[in-house]
Write a protein that holds these residues in place. Structure first.
Motif, PDB file in Angstrom:
ATOM      1  N   THR A   1       1.267  11.641   7.875  1.00 43.68           N
ATOM      2  CA  THR A   1       0.980  10.216   7.909  1.00 43.68           C
ATOM      3  C   THR A   1       0.148   9.887   9.127  1.00 43.68           C
ATOM      4  O   THR A   1       0.113  10.636  10.104  1.00 43.68           O
TER       5      THR A   1
ATOM      6  N   ALA B   1       4.078  13.082  -0.526  1.00 48.46           N
ATOM      7  CA  ALA B   1       4.573  12.779   0.827  1.00 48.46           C
ATOM      8  C   ALA B   1       5.969  12.177   0.760  1.00 48.46           C
ATOM      9  O   ALA B   1       6.175  10.992   1.022  1.00 48.46           O
TER      10      ALA B   1
ATOM     11  N   THR C   1       3.731   2.763  -4.818  1.00 46.33           N
ATOM     12  CA  THR C   1       3.822   2.506  -3.377  1.00 46.33           C
ATOM     13  C   THR C   1       4.184   3.764  -2.587  1.00 46.33           C
ATOM     14  O   THR C   1       4.311   3.712  -1.365  1.00 46.33           O
ATOM     15  N   THR C   2       4.361   4.888  -3.286  1.00 44.85           N
ATOM     16  CA  THR C   2       4.649   6.158  -2.619  1.00 44.85           C
ATOM     17  C   THR C   2       3.379   6.986  -2.525  1.00 44.85           C
ATOM     18  O   THR C   2       2.717   7.240  -3.524  1.00 44.85           O
ATOM     19  N   GLU C   3       3.043   7.400  -1.307  1.00 40.20           N
ATOM     20  CA  GLU C   3       1.863   8.243  -1.118  1.00 40.20           C
ATOM     21  C   GLU C   3       2.084   9.576  -1.824  1.00 40.20           C
ATOM     22  O   GLU C   3       3.114  10.233  -1.624  1.00 40.20           O
TER      23      GLU C   3
ATOM     24  N   GLN D   1       0.830  -1.199   0.000  1.00 38.66           N
ATOM     25  CA  GLN D   1       0.000   0.000   0.000  1.00 38.66           C
ATOM     26  C   GLN D   1       0.872   1.260   0.000  1.00 38.66           C
ATOM     27  O   GLN D   1       1.972   1.268   0.527  1.00 38.66           O
ATOM     28  N   PRO D   2       0.365   2.340  -0.594  1.00 39.41           N
ATOM     29  CA  PRO D   2       1.137   3.591  -0.632  1.00 39.41           C
ATOM     30  C   PRO D   2       1.452   4.115   0.765  1.00 39.41           C
ATOM     31  O   PRO D   2       0.598   4.094   1.656  1.00 39.41           O
ATOM     32  N   ARG D   3       2.663   4.563   0.956  1.00 41.24           N
ATOM     33  CA  ARG D   3       3.104   5.127   2.232  1.00 41.24           C
ATOM     34  C   ARG D   3       3.918   6.382   1.966  1.00 41.24           C
ATOM     35  O   ARG D   3       4.540   6.525   0.906  1.00 41.24           O
ATOM     36  N   PRO D   4       3.978   7.299   2.928  1.00 39.41           N
ATOM     37  CA  PRO D   4       4.938   8.396   2.820  1.00 39.41           C
ATOM     38  C   PRO D   4       6.356   7.826   2.793  1.00 39.41           C
ATOM     39  O   PRO D   4       6.655   6.856   3.499  1.00 39.41           O
TER      40      PRO D   4
END
Length: 252
Positions: free
Chosen positions: A249, A134, A129-131, A45-48
């Motif tokens: 986040t 962010a 996968t990069t928010e 899932q996308p994350r910072p």
């Protein structure tokens, strides 16, 4: 250097999840030209994303130190991507086995390193996968100067934390703005004196969206390397809170 990096990555990966469900993998970023090692909780899932930049000794020598920072941030929903910006020739020079003088490597290669890291930031930004919006950057010592250089010239970097580094004055004319900035330094640093932090603070006051300075009395260069150092633990907590605050986040 690359063989050593690959060996370390395989060693970590063979253990599967590490340090409380933290996984580690090397990303084959197209166009980056250097290894990029990412730490995160399991799942695509996308994350910072926080880009981590090592100091002059390279990544491997202080890998556990950098990974302790990564672990603290992963627990709060971040993906940490260490850009291993040294070329094989750089690594030989720093090991004393190359043809160049290690004392002049910083001056000769700084702009090349900054361009390499800037390209890696752009590639990471494009990943699913990069928010969106962010990306932060966290640099140590030499990596601190590079973090400021990239954050000041790449508008995709939304938060900057630099540990015992300083402002790269050779880029002063190009760095007209900085994102929210955290400056961390030991007041007893004899490698990069605390005056560099004061100079960085003056620049941040004029050019950063906001800034926070944390100076630690009696602390020397790399004071946070020891895992149980109280000031190091405080600096790590400050860094987590800074990125949570500015990359928005969800802490967990």
């Amino acid at each position: 250097m690359r063989r050593a990096v690959a060996h370390l990555a395989l060693t970590i990966a063979s253990a599967g999840a590490w340090a409380g469900d933290m996984t580690v993998r090397d990303l084959p970023l197209s166009g980056a030209g250097v290894p990029v090692r990412c730490y995160s909780a399991p799942g695509p899932q996308p994350r910072p994303v926080i880009v981590l930049l090592h100091g002059a000794a390279g990544f491997t020598k202080f890998a556990r130190h950098y990974e302790s920072h990564a672990e603290a941030l992963v627990q709060h929903g971040f993906r940490i991507c260490a850009v291993l910006y040294y070329s094989a020739a750089d690594a030989r020079t720093m090991a004393g086995t190359g043809r160049s003088d290690p004392r002049t490597l910083f001056q000769r290669r700084f702009l090349d390193w900054a361009r390499t890291i800037d390209g890696a930031v752009d590639r990471l930004r494009e990943l699913p996968t990069t928010e969106p919006g962010a990306i932060g950057i966290l640099g140590f010592s030499q990596g601190g100067y590079l973090a400021v250089a990239v954050a000041g010239t790449n508008p995709n970097v939304k938060a900057l934390a630099e540990f015992y580094g300083g402002f790269p004055f050779l880029l002063e004319a190009r760095i007209t703005r900085l994102p929210p900035t955290l400056i961390v330094h030991g007041e007893a640093d004899t490698v990069i004196p605390v005056q560099e932090a004061h100079a960085m603070e003056g620049i941040a006051k004029a050019r950063a969206a906001s800034y926070t300075t944390r100076l630690y009395p009696g602390a020397g260069h790399g004071f946070d390397v020891q895992p149980d150092d109280p000031q190091g633990l405080d600096a790590r907590r400050e860094t987590v809170e800074f990125f949570v605050r500015h990359l928005k986040t969800k802490a967990r």
